[in-house]
Design a protein around this motif. Structure first.
Motif, PDB file in Angstrom:
ATOM      1  N   SER A   1     -23.041 -27.573 -21.324  1.00  0.00           N
ATOM      2  CA  SER A   1     -23.908 -26.588 -21.027  1.00  0.00           C
ATOM      3  C   SER A   1     -23.810 -25.563 -21.881  1.00  0.00           C
ATOM      4  O   SER A   1     -22.503 -25.317 -22.505  1.00  0.00           O
ATOM      5  N   PRO A   2     -24.614 -24.537 -21.891  1.00  0.00           N
ATOM      6  CA  PRO A   2     -24.265 -23.311 -22.789  1.00  0.00           C
ATOM      7  C   PRO A   2     -23.173 -22.563 -22.433  1.00  0.00           C
ATOM      8  O   PRO A   2     -22.490 -21.530 -23.183  1.00  0.00           O
ATOM      9  N   THR A   3     -22.665 -22.353 -21.062  1.00  0.00           N
ATOM     10  CA  THR A   3     -21.559 -21.890 -20.465  1.00  0.00           C
ATOM     11  C   THR A   3     -20.140 -22.795 -20.597  1.00  0.00           C
ATOM     12  O   THR A   3     -19.264 -22.155 -20.270  1.00  0.00           O
ATOM     13  N   ALA A   4     -20.348 -23.999 -21.040  1.00  0.00           N
ATOM     14  CA  ALA A   4     -19.279 -24.639 -21.102  1.00  0.00           C
ATOM     15  C   ALA A   4     -17.849 -24.075 -21.733  1.00  0.00           C
ATOM     16  O   ALA A   4     -16.745 -24.309 -21.498  1.00  0.00           O
ATOM     17  N   TYR A   5     -18.218 -23.574 -22.908  1.00  0.00           N
ATOM     18  CA  TYR A   5     -17.013 -23.105 -23.809  1.00  0.00           C
ATOM     19  C   TYR A   5     -16.189 -22.051 -22.970  1.00  0.00           C
ATOM     20  O   TYR A   5     -15.141 -21.676 -22.908  1.00  0.00           O
TER      21      TYR A   5
ATOM     22  N   ILE B   1     -20.874 -22.997 -35.177  1.00  0.00           N
ATOM     23  CA  ILE B   1     -19.989 -23.771 -35.744  1.00  0.00           C
ATOM     24  C   ILE B   1     -20.243 -25.231 -35.466  1.00  0.00           C
ATOM     25  O   ILE B   1     -19.797 -26.176 -36.227  1.00  0.00           O
ATOM     26  N   VAL B   2     -20.869 -25.347 -34.390  1.00  0.00           N
ATOM     27  CA  VAL B   2     -21.051 -26.702 -33.786  1.00  0.00           C
ATOM     28  C   VAL B   2     -22.431 -27.324 -34.085  1.00  0.00           C
ATOM     29  O   VAL B   2     -22.666 -28.469 -34.223  1.00  0.00           O
ATOM     30  N   ARG B   3     -23.405 -26.493 -34.257  1.00  0.00           N
ATOM     31  CA  ARG B   3     -24.815 -26.831 -34.350  1.00  0.00           C
ATOM     32  C   ARG B   3     -25.139 -27.690 -35.630  1.00  0.00           C
ATOM     33  O   ARG B   3     -25.521 -29.000 -35.536  1.00  0.00           O
ATOM     34  N   PRO B   4     -24.554 -27.516 -37.006  1.00  0.00           N
ATOM     35  CA  PRO B   4     -24.734 -28.493 -38.064  1.00  0.00           C
ATOM     36  C   PRO B   4     -24.053 -29.671 -37.820  1.00  0.00           C
ATOM     37  O   PRO B   4     -24.463 -30.685 -38.241  1.00  0.00           O
ATOM     38  N   LYS B   5     -22.862 -29.867 -37.168  1.00  0.00           N
ATOM     39  CA  LYS B   5     -22.182 -31.243 -36.745  1.00  0.00           C
ATOM     40  C   LYS B   5     -23.116 -31.835 -35.851  1.00  0.00           C
ATOM     41  O   LYS B   5     -23.244 -33.076 -36.101  1.00  0.00           O
ATOM     42  N   ALA B   6     -23.862 -31.298 -34.926  1.00  0.00           N
ATOM     43  CA  ALA B   6     -24.600 -31.795 -33.976  1.00  0.00           C
ATOM     44  C   ALA B   6     -25.778 -32.283 -34.664  1.00  0.00           C
ATOM     45  O   ALA B   6     -26.296 -33.664 -34.436  1.00  0.00           O
ATOM     46  N   ARG B   7     -26.226 -31.611 -35.309  1.00  0.00           N
ATOM     47  CA  ARG B   7     -27.578 -32.239 -36.132  1.00  0.00           C
ATOM     48  C   ARG B   7     -27.240 -33.362 -37.203  1.00  0.00           C
ATOM     49  O   ARG B   7     -28.327 -34.091 -37.289  1.00  0.00           O
TER      50      ARG B   7
ATOM     51  N   GLU C   1     -30.533 -33.158 -29.839  1.00  0.00           N
ATOM     52  CA  GLU C   1     -31.554 -32.518 -28.964  1.00  0.00           C
ATOM     53  C   GLU C   1     -31.124 -30.980 -28.759  1.00  0.00           C
ATOM     54  O   GLU C   1     -32.082 -30.092 -29.253  1.00  0.00           O
ATOM     55  N   LYS C   2     -29.854 -30.760 -28.215  1.00  0.00           N
ATOM     56  CA  LYS C   2     -29.414 -29.508 -27.907  1.00  0.00           C
ATOM     57  C   LYS C   2     -29.030 -28.659 -29.058  1.00  0.00           C
ATOM     58  O   LYS C   2     -29.221 -27.344 -28.845  1.00  0.00           O
ATOM     59  N   ALA C   3     -28.906 -29.226 -30.321  1.00  0.00           N
ATOM     60  CA  ALA C   3     -28.697 -28.550 -31.487  1.00  0.00           C
ATOM     61  C   ALA C   3     -29.861 -27.494 -31.993  1.00  0.00           C
ATOM     62  O   ALA C   3     -29.754 -26.712 -32.610  1.00  0.00           O
ATOM     63  N   GLU C   4     -31.119 -27.985 -31.425  1.00  0.00           N
ATOM     64  CA  GLU C   4     -32.384 -27.254 -31.698  1.00  0.00           C
ATOM     65  C   GLU C   4     -32.530 -26.319 -30.800  1.00  0.00           C
ATOM     66  O   GLU C   4     -33.565 -25.348 -30.962  1.00  0.00           O
ATOM     67  N   ILE C   5     -31.713 -26.045 -29.828  1.00  0.00           N
ATOM     68  CA  ILE C   5     -31.772 -24.907 -28.958  1.00  0.00           C
ATOM     69  C   ILE C   5     -30.925 -23.459 -29.302  1.00  0.00           C
ATOM     70  O   ILE C   5     -29.695 -23.862 -29.210  1.00  0.00           O
ATOM     71  N   ASP C   6     -31.424 -22.481 -29.484  1.00  0.00           N
ATOM     72  CA  ASP C   6     -30.488 -21.481 -29.763  1.00  0.00           C
ATOM     73  C   ASP C   6     -29.821 -20.940 -28.744  1.00  0.00           C
ATOM     74  O   ASP C   6     -30.206 -20.949 -27.459  1.00  0.00           O
TER      75      ASP C   6
END
Length: 432
Positions: free
Chosen positions: A97-101, A318-324, A307-312
């Motif tokens: 989730s967005p709070t996981a980290y 640093i995670v978003r490009p890897k997820a995409r 899917e979640k990489a497209e949600i700001d």
């Protein structure tokens, strides 16, 4: 003569019992009969017609087409029965989730343990009676496994790796992304390995803590706070030391791996399974077939992170490009691996995606070209083989009574496995 309190209590208890016993055999051992409209034979890959299953305590003691004399039947005559499903890659102690980290700094071990139990129950009620947990925090799934096995709480049968093994800065280094004061210098006790000696010590520490198997992060990963998602992160010598030591202690080793080189090193070193396997190619597949390596694909996790990489704000930047990059690729890789004949065991990486949604993975597997029966076998007989447990994965005399049922025929409509109507694990009914 003075009589002890213990003797007096025993005499009182005996006095209250009849001199002769009228208990029938079925009263001594808890016996249940299930009436199944259809039965899936996962060993032969066939859907059979009407069957009756006798369960005594936690074992299947008879499977027959003849109606038993017992008048007490659990009526599943309009349903298809099959063995309890297995997921070879879950993380019960959390959910992305967005709070996981941030939760790594705010939650206590007890918080994770309570969540693990809740997520375990969601998994069990979804029809997954056995799971393999390759990596957790504070060994909470080892403790949960023990509590379930001792009957203190309910949940699926758990095989836990405890803390995953990483290299410094690698995927599963627990200090990635934290400030210098908190970063420290974790070593084998914390699951961080940088030499052959470290590797041996880290495995032995996991054994000491009660792990069932070892998980190693052979390459970078998507969700770690580090740049690369696929570079190799162990030498062959380190991997071989991990695997040889684990084998000495009767444990197999699973390798998280996205990049090709890390997979090849792990396979050459004798790894049991490759998890995710995003960028495997024909060379990797040939090596896996040669060495008998299992592939645990986790397509649903790829779908989720893409899917979640497209949600700001959902993932750190640093995670978003890897997820995409990684997310959309896993289903295509799975399709190629299945066509090539690689051994596939069912796994979801639930904890990335939501616990309880595990059966969505079947839909993605069938979409990619795997027949429904083969997908079901990947989550039953093949997973049992991977675990080295011949007591689960089939409905047959002498096996453990892990049985689920669905309306209709899941071989004709795989989506039915997302709606489990009946769950029995170890002879105990959890959903009816």
């Amino acid at each position: 003569m003075k009589i002890s309190k213990t003797a007096l209590a025993l005499a009182t208890l005996i006095a209250g019992l009849p001199l002769t016993s009228s208990f029938a055999a079925d009263d001594v051992a808890k016996v249940q009969w299930l009436h199944c409209g259809n039965l899936i034979d996962t060993q032969e890959g066939e859907v059979l017609g009407q069957h009756y299953i006798k369960v005594s305590d936690n074992k299947i003691t008879e499977v027959t087409t003849d109606k038993p004399a017992s008048t007490s039947l659990i009526d599943l005559s309009d349903k298809t029965c099959l063995p309890g499903l297995m997921d070879m890659h879950v993380h019960l102690d959390g959910e992305m989730s967005p709070t996981a980290y941030v939760e790594g700094f705010t939650l206590n071990p007890a918080d994770l343990a309570y969540r693990a139990h809740e997520y375990g129950m969601r998994t069990l009620l979804a029809g997954f009676t056995t799971v393999r947990n390759p990596g957790d925090s504070y060994n909470v799934t080892i403790s949960l496994r023990n509590a379930i096995n001792q009957g203190w709480v309910d949940g699926p049968r758990i095989y836990s790796a405890g803390k995953s093994l990483a290299s410094t800065g690698g995927h599963a280094d627990p200090t990635n992304g934290v400030n210098a004061d908190l970063m420290g210098n974790p070593g084998p006790k914390q699951g961080v390995v940088n030499s052959v000696d470290d590797a041996k010590k880290a495995v032995r520490q996991r054994y000491k803590e009660g792990a069932d198997f070892i998980k190693v992060t052979a390459t970078g990963g998507v969700l770690s706070l580090a740049k690369s998602g696929q570079n190799p992160q162990f030498t062959i010598a380190e991997l071989k030391a991990i695997i040889d030591t684990a084998n000495d202690y009767g444990m197999h080793v699973a390798a998280h791996a996205h990049g090709k080189e890390g997979m090849l090193r792990a396979i050459e070193a004798g790894i049991t399974s490759i998890e995710h396997g995003t960028y495997m190619d024909k060379e990797v597949m040939r090596a896996m077939k040669k060495h008998g390596t299992y592939y645990v694909p986790t397509v649903i996790a790829g779908k989720f992170v893409a899917e979640k990489a497209e949600i700001d704000g959902f993932f750190p930047e640093i995670v978003r490009p890897k997820a995409r990059a990684v997310g959309p690729q896993i289903q295509n890789t799975f399709a190629e691996a299945y066509d090539y004949g690689v051994k596939i065991a069912f796994g979801t990486d639930s904890g990335v995606s939501a616990h309880g949604d595990n059966a969505k993975e079947f839909v993605y597997m069938v979409e990619a070209g795997m027949p429904a029966m083969a997908a079901i076998q990947s989550a039953t007989v093949t997973s049992a083989e991977l675990l080295g447990n011949d007591q689960i994965g089939v409905i047959a005399e002498g096996k453990l009574a892990d049985i689920i049922a669905v309306d209709g025929n899941p071989v004709e409509d795989i989506t039915l496995l997302q709606n489990i109507e009946f769950v029995m694990k170890d002879g105990k009914i959890y959903k009816k």
